[in-house]
Design a protein around this motif. Structure first.
Motif, mmCIF file in Angstrom:
data_model
loop_
_atom_site.group_PDB
_atom_site.id
_atom_site.type_symbol
_atom_site.label_atom_id
_atom_site.label_comp_id
_atom_site.label_asym_id
_atom_site.label_seq_id
_atom_site.Cartn_x
_atom_site.Cartn_y
_atom_site.Cartn_z
ATOM 1 N N HIS A 1 0.849 -1.205 0.000
ATOM 2 C CA HIS A 1 0.000 0.000 0.000
ATOM 3 C C HIS A 1 0.880 1.250 0.000
ATOM 4 O O HIS A 1 0.543 2.255 -0.622
ATOM 5 C CB HIS A 1 -0.924 -0.017 1.218
ATOM 6 C CG HIS A 1 -1.904 1.113 1.235
ATOM 7 N ND1 HIS A 1 -2.768 1.369 0.184
ATOM 8 C CD2 HIS A 1 -2.150 2.089 2.164
ATOM 9 C CE1 HIS A 1 -3.497 2.439 0.462
ATOM 10 N NE2 HIS A 1 -3.145 2.891 1.640
ATOM 11 N N ALA A 2 2.010 1.178 0.705
ATOM 12 C CA ALA A 2 2.872 2.357 0.834
ATOM 13 C C ALA A 2 3.383 2.863 -0.510
ATOM 14 O O ALA A 2 3.724 4.041 -0.631
ATOM 15 C CB ALA A 2 4.050 2.053 1.756
ATOM 16 N N VAL A 3 3.455 2.006 -1.503
ATOM 17 C CA VAL A 3 3.959 2.458 -2.804
ATOM 18 C C VAL A 3 2.830 2.596 -3.821
ATOM 19 O O VAL A 3 3.084 2.830 -5.000
ATOM 20 C CB VAL A 3 5.077 1.534 -3.354
ATOM 21 C CG1 VAL A 3 6.208 1.419 -2.348
ATOM 22 C CG2 VAL A 3 4.550 0.173 -3.725
ATOM 23 N N SER A 4 1.592 2.499 -3.360
ATOM 24 C CA SER A 4 0.466 2.715 -4.277
ATOM 25 C C SER A 4 0.370 4.205 -4.597
ATOM 26 O O SER A 4 0.842 5.044 -3.827
ATOM 27 C CB SER A 4 -0.845 2.215 -3.651
ATOM 28 O OG SER A 4 -1.139 2.949 -2.482
ATOM 29 N N ARG A 5 -0.246 4.505 -5.696
ATOM 30 C CA ARG A 5 -0.241 5.891 -6.172
ATOM 31 C C ARG A 5 -0.979 6.847 -5.237
ATOM 32 O O ARG A 5 -0.668 8.029 -5.180
ATOM 33 C CB ARG A 5 -0.830 5.971 -7.584
ATOM 34 C CG ARG A 5 -0.458 7.230 -8.327
ATOM 35 C CD ARG A 5 -0.944 7.220 -9.755
ATOM 36 N NE ARG A 5 -2.381 7.226 -9.899
ATOM 37 C CZ ARG A 5 -3.147 8.313 -9.731
ATOM 38 N NH1 ARG A 5 -2.584 9.453 -9.414
ATOM 39 N NH2 ARG A 5 -4.445 8.245 -9.886
ATOM 40 N N GLN A 6 -1.948 6.338 -4.475
ATOM 41 C CA GLN A 6 -2.719 7.255 -3.628
ATOM 42 C C GLN A 6 -1.985 7.630 -2.344
ATOM 43 O O GLN A 6 -2.440 8.522 -1.628
ATOM 44 C CB GLN A 6 -4.111 6.689 -3.296
ATOM 45 C CG GLN A 6 -4.123 5.418 -2.486
ATOM 46 C CD GLN A 6 -4.240 4.189 -3.373
ATOM 47 O OE1 GLN A 6 -3.635 4.127 -4.439
ATOM 48 N NE2 GLN A 6 -5.011 3.208 -2.931
ATOM 49 N N VAL A 7 -0.870 6.981 -2.027
ATOM 50 C CA VAL A 7 -0.207 7.280 -0.749
ATOM 51 C C VAL A 7 0.731 8.476 -0.874
ATOM 52 O O VAL A 7 0.550 9.479 -0.208
ATOM 53 C CB VAL A 7 0.516 6.036 -0.186
ATOM 54 C CG1 VAL A 7 1.424 6.421 0.974
ATOM 55 C CG2 VAL A 7 -0.523 5.028 0.294
ATOM 56 N N CYS A 8 1.746 8.410 -1.691
ATOM 57 C CA CYS A 8 2.662 9.555 -1.799
ATOM 58 C C CYS A 8 1.961 10.663 -2.587
ATOM 59 O O CYS A 8 1.595 10.470 -3.745
ATOM 60 C CB CYS A 8 3.974 9.173 -2.485
ATOM 61 S SG CYS A 8 5.158 10.544 -2.522
ATOM 62 N N PRO A 9 1.782 11.849 -1.980
ATOM 63 C CA PRO A 9 1.020 12.909 -2.654
ATOM 64 C C PRO A 9 1.807 13.623 -3.733
ATOM 65 O O PRO A 9 1.248 14.419 -4.486
ATOM 66 C CB PRO A 9 0.675 13.863 -1.511
ATOM 67 C CG PRO A 9 1.800 13.691 -0.532
ATOM 68 C CD PRO A 9 2.210 12.242 -0.620
ATOM 69 N N VAL A 10 3.113 13.380 -3.777
ATOM 70 C CA VAL A 10 3.965 14.057 -4.759
ATOM 71 C C VAL A 10 4.677 13.003 -5.615
ATOM 72 O O VAL A 10 4.171 11.898 -5.773
ATOM 73 C CB VAL A 10 4.960 15.004 -4.036
ATOM 74 C CG1 VAL A 10 4.240 16.187 -3.425
ATOM 75 C CG2 VAL A 10 5.751 14.256 -2.966
ATOM 76 N N GLY A 11 5.834 13.346 -6.146
ATOM 77 C CA GLY A 11 6.511 12.418 -7.047
ATOM 78 C C GLY A 11 7.752 11.802 -6.426
ATOM 79 O O GLY A 11 8.786 11.693 -7.086
#
Ligand code: SF4
Ligand code: SF4
Ligand code: FES
Length: 236
Positions: free
Chosen positions: A196-206
């Motif tokens: 989950h930590a590397v799913s697109r919805q977790v990190c708000p930036v790039g």
């Protein structure tokens, strides 16, 4: 209204809440958007970024952690609060290296989208720190570029609380604080593309980059390309 539920107001609109709900949770349920960066659905609240600051009966409070209360009078969309939020966002730009035109997160990035929402036109109010941190591309499926990190802690909470791995954490203090992994590099951790930590919805930036997916959604068709963050359908 049922059971123990009660009402309070946000910008003069009556909102119903239940005991234990935060101001932001009650606002979301009522379809009222309060800006946010460190808070995201599915992760415990942290109250770190302060972009969600509202006035709750005259006192500044983080809407993502402050419990709603009967008869609370909440101000959210005011010039004063949005100016404060814009200054916070400007500082986040100045703390990192943000070159949106060459960033694969552009259009999907919550920081960029928040800057548009808050009408930030230039981040030069503060001197830039211009970090130059090595990009960790050691993992076959994931890369980590902390030059864009806004220290929201979402990856840390996702990895610890959802994945049960604790791969991400902070190192350093003050302005030197940054996200690191619990191995010599990403390849020497338990990180997996399905975390989950590397799913697109977790990190708000790039910062957390899923390799080989960079431009699968073309520029122009990305989440915030056609509307402001927080507009109907975009609220987290
Ligand atoms: S992370 Fe967001 S704000 Fe930073 S360069 Fe990429 S698109 Fe721009
Ligand atoms: S790497 Fe991304 S999710 Fe993690 S703290 Fe930095 S900005 Fe937040
Ligand atoms: S969203 Fe509330 S402090 Fe970050």
């Amino acid at each position: 209204m049922s059971g123990d539920s009660f009402t309070f107001t946000i910008d003069g609109v009556e909102v119903t809440a239940t005991p234990g709900q935060t101001i932001m949770e009650a606002a979301d349920a009522a379809g009222i958007y309060i800006p946010r960066l460190c808070d995201v659905e599915g992760l415990r609240h942290q109250g770190g970024c302060r972009v969600c600051t509202v006035k709750a009966s005259g006192r500044s409070a983080a809407a993502c952690t402050q419990p709603a209360a009967p008869d609370l009078v909440v101000d959210n969309e005011t010039d004063h609060l949005n100016t404060m939020r814009r200054h916070l966002v400007e500082m986040l730009f100045q703390e990192g290296n943000h070159l949106c035109p060459v960033c694969e997160a552009s259009g999907n990035c919550e920081l960029q989208a928040m800057a548009y929402r808050l009408e930030m036109v230039e981040p030069f109010r503060f001197p830039g720190l211009e970090p130059c941190r090595p990009v960790d591309a050691s993992h076959p499926d994931i890369a980590l570029d902390t030059n864009r990190c806004i220290s929201c802690g979402r990856c840390i909470r996702a990895s610890a609380d959802v994945d049960g791995k604790g791969i991400f954490g902070y190192v350093g203090r003050g302005i030197h604080r940054r996200v690191a992994v619990n191995g010599s590099d990403l390849a020497h951790t338990d990180a997996d593309i399905n975390d989950h930590a590397v799913s697109r919805q977790v990190c708000p930036v790039g910062c957390i980059i899923r390799k080989r997916e960079g431009f699968s959604i073309p520029i122009g068709e990305r989440e915030y390309d056609h509307g402001l963050i927080g507009d109907e359908g975009d609220s987290e």
